[in-house]
Scaffold this motif. Sequence first.
Motif, mmCIF file in Angstrom:
data_model
loop_
_atom_site.group_PDB
_atom_site.id
_atom_site.type_symbol
_atom_site.label_atom_id
_atom_site.label_comp_id
_atom_site.label_asym_id
_atom_site.label_seq_id
_atom_site.Cartn_x
_atom_site.Cartn_y
_atom_site.Cartn_z
ATOM 1 N N ASP A 96 -23.606 -14.715 34.790
ATOM 2 C CA ASP A 96 -24.259 -15.814 34.072
ATOM 3 C C ASP A 96 -24.964 -15.290 32.826
ATOM 4 O O ASP A 96 -25.251 -14.097 32.714
ATOM 5 C CB ASP A 96 -25.299 -16.505 34.960
ATOM 6 C CG ASP A 96 -24.717 -17.057 36.242
ATOM 7 O OD1 ASP A 96 -23.480 -17.251 36.292
ATOM 8 O OD2 ASP A 96 -25.497 -17.293 37.177
ATOM 9 N N PHE A 97 -25.263 -16.207 31.917
ATOM 10 C CA PHE A 97 -26.153 -15.856 30.812
ATOM 11 C C PHE A 97 -27.035 -17.051 30.476
ATOM 12 O O PHE A 97 -26.674 -18.214 30.700
ATOM 13 C CB PHE A 97 -25.375 -15.380 29.577
ATOM 14 C CG PHE A 97 -24.764 -16.470 28.748
ATOM 15 C CD1 PHE A 97 -25.514 -17.186 27.815
ATOM 16 C CD2 PHE A 97 -23.417 -16.783 28.884
ATOM 17 C CE1 PHE A 97 -24.949 -18.185 27.047
ATOM 18 C CE2 PHE A 97 -22.839 -17.783 28.116
ATOM 19 C CZ PHE A 97 -23.605 -18.488 27.202
ATOM 20 N N VAL A 98 -28.222 -16.737 29.957
ATOM 21 C CA VAL A 98 -29.162 -17.735 29.441
ATOM 22 C C VAL A 98 -29.560 -17.288 28.054
ATOM 23 O O VAL A 98 -29.932 -16.124 27.850
ATOM 24 C CB VAL A 98 -30.403 -17.870 30.347
ATOM 25 C CG1 VAL A 98 -31.402 -18.841 29.721
ATOM 26 C CG2 VAL A 98 -30.013 -18.325 31.735
ATOM 27 N N ALA A 99 -29.488 -18.231 27.066
ATOM 28 C CA ALA A 99 -29.809 -17.901 25.670
ATOM 29 C C ALA A 99 -30.880 -18.841 25.147
ATOM 30 O O ALA A 99 -30.745 -20.069 25.251
ATOM 31 C CB ALA A 99 -28.561 -17.987 24.811
ATOM 32 N N ARG B 169 -31.794 -24.258 24.193
ATOM 33 C CA ARG B 169 -31.358 -23.240 25.147
ATOM 34 C C ARG B 169 -29.920 -23.538 25.581
ATOM 35 O O ARG B 169 -29.496 -24.699 25.579
ATOM 36 C CB ARG B 169 -32.274 -23.227 26.383
ATOM 37 C CG ARG B 169 -33.665 -22.650 26.101
ATOM 38 C CD ARG B 169 -34.595 -22.881 27.277
ATOM 39 N NE ARG B 169 -34.874 -24.300 27.456
ATOM 40 C CZ ARG B 169 -35.092 -24.888 28.638
ATOM 41 N NH1 ARG B 169 -35.009 -24.174 29.752
ATOM 42 N NH2 ARG B 169 -35.358 -26.173 28.724
ATOM 43 N N GLU B 170 -29.214 -22.469 25.929
ATOM 44 C CA GLU B 170 -27.858 -22.592 26.452
ATOM 45 C C GLU B 170 -27.736 -21.774 27.732
ATOM 46 O O GLU B 170 -28.422 -20.758 27.893
ATOM 47 C CB GLU B 170 -26.817 -22.091 25.439
ATOM 48 C CG GLU B 170 -26.705 -22.923 24.192
ATOM 49 C CD GLU B 170 -25.636 -22.398 23.248
ATOM 50 O OE1 GLU B 170 -24.996 -21.381 23.594
ATOM 51 O OE2 GLU B 170 -25.455 -22.987 22.178
ATOM 52 N N ARG B 171 -26.826 -22.214 28.619
ATOM 53 C CA ARG B 171 -26.627 -21.499 29.875
ATOM 54 C C ARG B 171 -25.177 -21.618 30.327
ATOM 55 O O ARG B 171 -24.555 -22.667 30.147
ATOM 56 C CB ARG B 171 -27.540 -22.074 30.956
ATOM 57 C CG ARG B 171 -27.750 -21.155 32.146
ATOM 58 C CD ARG B 171 -28.748 -21.730 33.115
ATOM 59 N NE ARG B 171 -28.097 -22.548 34.144
ATOM 60 C CZ ARG B 171 -28.735 -23.412 34.931
ATOM 61 N NH1 ARG B 171 -30.030 -23.603 34.775
ATOM 62 N NH2 ARG B 171 -28.076 -24.088 35.850
ATOM 63 N N ALA C 72 -21.705 -16.007 25.204
ATOM 64 C CA ALA C 72 -23.045 -15.490 24.966
ATOM 65 C C ALA C 72 -23.251 -15.224 23.484
ATOM 66 O O ALA C 72 -24.333 -15.425 22.939
ATOM 67 C CB ALA C 72 -23.270 -14.215 25.775
ATOM 68 N N ASN C 73 -22.181 -14.776 22.813
ATOM 69 C CA ASN C 73 -22.162 -14.665 21.359
ATOM 70 C C ASN C 73 -21.147 -15.694 20.862
ATOM 71 O O ASN C 73 -19.941 -15.477 20.983
ATOM 72 C CB ASN C 73 -21.757 -13.258 20.925
ATOM 73 C CG ASN C 73 -21.725 -13.096 19.416
ATOM 74 O OD1 ASN C 73 -21.856 -14.065 18.658
ATOM 75 N ND2 ASN C 73 -21.555 -11.870 18.962
#
Length: 837
Positions: free
Chosen positions: A419-422, A434-436, A591-592
């Motif tokens: 997972d990622f959280v930005a 925010r993004e997830r 994520a990018n």
Amino acid sequence: MKKNLLLLFLGCSTVALAQTAPVGGNPGNRPAVAIPGTANDNTPRGNGKIVGVLVDSTTKKPVEFATVALISLETNKPIDGTTTDDKGKFALTKVANGNYRVQFSFIGYRLKESGLVKIDRGTDINLGNVQIAPDVKTLKEVTVTGQAAMIEEKVDRLVYNAEKDLTTKGGDATDVMRRVPLLSVDLDGNVTLRGSQNVRVLINNKPSTIIASSVADALKQIPADMIKSVEVITSPSAKYDAEGSAGIINVITKKNNLQGATLSVDVGAGNRGSNLGVNGNLRTGKMGFTLSGFGRANYNIKGTFDNTQTSIRDGATYVTRQTADTKNQFTFGTYQLGWDYDINKNNVVTAGVRYGARNGTNSQYLITTPAAGTPIRDVDIKDLSGTVDVNVDYTRTLKKPQQEFSILTLFSRNNRTNDFVADLLDGNKTIVGRERNDNGSFNQETTIQADYQTPIRANQQLELGGKGIFRQVESTYQYLIAEGANGAYQLNPNRPANMLNYDQNVVASYLSYTYSTKNKYTFKVGGRYEYTMINATFSAEQKIDVPDYGNFVPSVNISKALKGGKMLRLGYNRRLQRPGIQFLNPNVNAANPRNISFGNPYLRPELTDNVELTYSTTIKTLYLNFTGYGRTTNNSIESVRQLIGTDTIQTTFQNIGKQDAYGANVFGNLTLFSKWQIGGGAEAFYAYLSNNGNNGQPRFSNSGMVVSGRLFTSLQLKSGWGFQGFAFSQGRRVQLQGTQGGFTFYSLGVKKDFKNKRGSIGLAGENFVMKAFKIRNELQTPEFTQSSLTRLYNRGVRVNFSYRFGKMGFDQQSRRRKKSVTNDDVKQGESGESKQQ
């Protein structure tokens, strides 16, 4: 069709069991031995018995498959015979009263005869360890055995004995792999064999779903201190699964064949990582238990990332630059309980349960310019993994040496969360959104396998078997967005959630035949047939059209033992490479958002033809190995990058047209003063990749030379002191649409053993001169170019301490080789580390 294939699999097991019955013309099921001028069924019988163990006079290791003949002193002719088993043991039974001598012969050794052996009234005679000497020229080079302690060459593989390496103390299997000839390991832990990442990695001949998920991650869970040796099999026989275009790497861990109980503790601490390992063994009588645990934490691994990409769209040029500060932290752990029980001298049962965990976090503070409308991204990435392996295996050893039947089973499951959280920041570093991305997946395998092997006379061997692998893969993913720092997450309408279900069943059977001639040729030929059935859907029951397929995989290995300990080997094999979860997973890694990536569930397997020629020789205390090789891969699975919009590069995987590689490698070892070893080697190969204009894309290709080299030195001194150094350099690597930069890695270590040999203390340093690794990658296509520079600050120093409690004594009974399942059929991902940059 499926029923027929399953019947074929069960038929192999039935044939194997039928083969265990006594063979006509060979009373008592004694090993058939070709003895000129005699017939075994006319041999006079009695109550005498002659036993012993045949060993190499220089290495003191058992000599397998050697011919043992009983010579009558009255006629000076052989009247009976047998062969040695895998421990060098032999037994001549039912020997009549009389005077004899025992004759021993094997390829590459001088003829050996015992003195007078007299049988009278059923005498049992134990000859003990009988030493057989290599030919005269080899005997002049006895000091070469010091080299063999580090590197050994067998008929079908190269063995690197890692337990003598001091610099890997406190490290993991990745550190060991960097020392192994023929292998290259990049900074992410990805292993390549002769320029190809399409290799299978086994642990004690066993596969694991964690390896199916990521080879790099699996290697980081194995402590270097537990590795005994690494086997590199460049031309696998038909017995191995067809997967792995470049070959197979088998990591052998240390095993305990002793009686008693011990507990050992290993502790290490440094500025970049720490480790703690505990290993306990209990063996009493016919039963043994092992319980082990190992954990390692890597921390304070900082770095930077600088990426510039130029794209051309509708005649306009767009330039985007991204910079990031990164920080990585990882914790790894593995826990294992093993059990084995010798039912009797011919039957053994083994079982084991293993759990491995890996938790990694990666932080990136990413700035994109021009910044108009592009927020700063503060990204946290989680990559969590847990694997359970359970095996139960049964092996029956039959009366002939090297004759056995086995049934092996394995259940393996890997659960993974990636997972990622930005946080999206404006110029004032205020969170504006925010993004997830949530992505959970699992890979589950159930395997059953039956194998049978038997010698045919003294110079031939037959192997056959069947196998079924039942695999389920699932990936569930969703994308969410939120406003501000506290807004509730909602599904992203631009990226719909979905789930991939991918079931893959493989049924296989094989036949392999080995033949050795009197003039020192050995031929090993075989064939393997595998049929793969696939059922894949998305969550909405959208069918993924990947048809079933069958493949025949031949293999041929020829070796010639030359005078003076020299050897010449020629090998050909065909390999099959199925896509693993890293290639299939359709979850979009964003994520990018300027560099997104995802897998392709429509991938087909790739097929590779390999050929190699190897020559090895010894010159006094110098051992040299030269190999030339070539391989051609059709339907090759490669990364393909495309421009989306004006500034986004999309990476996925496709079956491109072709990949060729032609190269050579040389390595050697030199012993000086019996204390100092120096080893090293170099490899160079030419790579050519082409997409052949597949999938509607314009035709493009890339080619170039890739060079790498290594140097190793070890010095053993009195009073338990030892020093060791290692350096490895890898040049620029060719990719389909660009190049990957090279790097250099080095280490130096010192260790002091305690007087009672129960413990040691050591100090090791890595990359202590360079401030940081620098790797530059270049991508070039008609639509865009991309240049990225990654820096990794990893100067490291660590102190290692180990101590062993308890006591064990040698088990006088022979411990048999334990067999286990090996699944070698899935192509691995390009990296075990997260590529979300």
